[in-house]
Scaffold this motif. Structure first.
Motif, PDB file in Angstrom:
ATOM      1  N   ALA A  89     -52.836 -16.386  18.153  1.00 43.52           N
ATOM      2  CA  ALA A  89     -51.800 -16.460  19.184  1.00 43.52           C
ATOM      3  C   ALA A  89     -51.560 -17.907  19.612  1.00 43.52           C
ATOM      4  O   ALA A  89     -50.412 -18.334  19.804  1.00 43.52           O
ATOM      5  N   MET A  90     -52.641 -18.667  19.765  1.00 43.37           N
ATOM      6  CA  MET A  90     -52.514 -20.071  20.139  1.00 43.37           C
ATOM      7  C   MET A  90     -51.881 -20.889  19.010  1.00 43.37           C
ATOM      8  O   MET A  90     -51.093 -21.811  19.260  1.00 43.37           O
ATOM      9  N   LEU A  91     -52.211 -20.543  17.773  1.00 44.45           N
ATOM     10  CA  LEU A  91     -51.624 -21.240  16.629  1.00 44.45           C
ATOM     11  C   LEU A  91     -50.123 -20.975  16.567  1.00 44.45           C
ATOM     12  O   LEU A  91     -49.334 -21.899  16.316  1.00 44.45           O
ATOM     13  N   ALA A  92     -49.721 -19.733  16.799  1.00 40.96           N
ATOM     14  CA  ALA A  92     -48.293 -19.402  16.800  1.00 40.96           C
ATOM     15  C   ALA A  92     -47.568 -20.153  17.913  1.00 40.96           C
ATOM     16  O   ALA A  92     -46.451 -20.654  17.727  1.00 40.96           O
ATOM     17  N   GLU A  93     -48.207 -20.246  19.082  1.00 38.06           N
ATOM     18  CA  GLU A  93     -47.619 -20.982  20.212  1.00 38.06           C
ATOM     19  C   GLU A  93     -47.470 -22.456  19.872  1.00 38.06           C
ATOM     20  O   GLU A  93     -46.430 -23.074  20.144  1.00 38.06           O
TER      21      GLU A  93
END
Length: 267
Positions: A11-15
């Motif tokens: 999720a953080m990588l996508a953000e």
């Protein structure tokens, strides 16, 4: 410009990816969840990034240790840490990184860091080639500007020819792909002639009509006049491989077969 985005939390990588894409829409972005993936990409041909945005807390090799490895393999790469832990700031700068972004990653923060990095100017796009984007939505550019197609289906026809990788195709093959439920082949051929006329007019307007080959009632694209992310991925270019995020010509149902092959190729 090639940018690495590194975070072990999806999720953080996508953000982070979305923030970089918004801040630098022309950049190629390669996503990684672990240090070994990054090091493998750095050792592959064409895998040298211009900028690396990395989380500090990573499993196995942490971001600080990874920064040392990146600098050894890509001395000119600019390193920016992205983290939710302010206490790492001093240690990060001791490792001679170039910037520090506190989570959540936001386009404004990313843009500020990129502006401060004093990056070299991007090489000019070759004037004698069409730049074709197949990953995500299909788009065509010439000299940095989007090519305008008079008809939606003219653009789709060109997309289909790109998908064929320069192989010649007949009107029957085009009709079967673009209008699979159309039983009237004579009407389909007439429609193809119309959209081909518009396609050639669009390319003629920018002086790139030679990108099409029409011989013996067959059509093909002239690959040497096309710079395409799909073709570069097929050739093993690590930037293109990492740029593929599971979406290929998403507007066209006939492209699903190629999308599946690319998934298998990247796995």
């Amino acid at each position: 410009m090639l940018i690495f985005a590194i975070d072990d939390e999806p999720a953080m990588l996508a953000e982070l990816h979305d923030a970089i894409a918004a801040a630098a829409p022309d950049a190629e972005i390669a996503d990684f969840e672990a240090a070994p993936e990054v090091l493998a990409a750095l050792d592959a041909p064409g895998g040298t990034p211009d900028v690396v945005f990395s989380d500090i807390r990573l499993p196995g090799m942490d971001g600080l240790s990874l920064a040392v490895q990146i600098k050894q393999r890509a001395p000119k790469a600019k390193l920016v840490f992205v983290t939710g832990y302010a206490q790492y700031a001093m240690e990060a700068y001791r490792r001679h990184v170039n910037g520090y972004v506190m989570k959540p990653a936001e386009p404004e923060k990313i843009r500020e860091e990129l502006d401060a990095l004093d990056l070299p100017a991007a090489a000019p796009e070759p004037a004698d080639k069409l730049r074709v984007q197949c990953f995500g939505h299909f788009e065509v550019f010439y000299r940095g500007e989007p090519v305008i197609f008079q008809r939606r289906q003219s653009k789709e026809l060109f997309a289909f020819l790109i998908d064929r990788e320069g192989r010649a195709c007949t009107s029957e093959e085009i009709a079967a792909a673009l209008w699979e439920n159309d039983a009237d082949m004579n009407a389909a051929k007439a429609r193809i002639r119309l959209i081909l006329h518009d396609l050639r007019a669009s390319l003629r307007e920018i002086g790139m009509e030679d990108a099409l080959i029409r011989e013996r009632r067959q059509l093909a694209v002239r690959r040497e006049l096309v710079d395409c992310d799909y073709y570069r991925m097929l050739a093993g270019d690590v930037r293109a491989v990492n740029a593929f995020q599971g979406q290929y010509m998403i507007d066209y149902s006939w492209a699903e077969l190629t999308n599946g092959r690319l998934h298998f190729r990247k796995a």
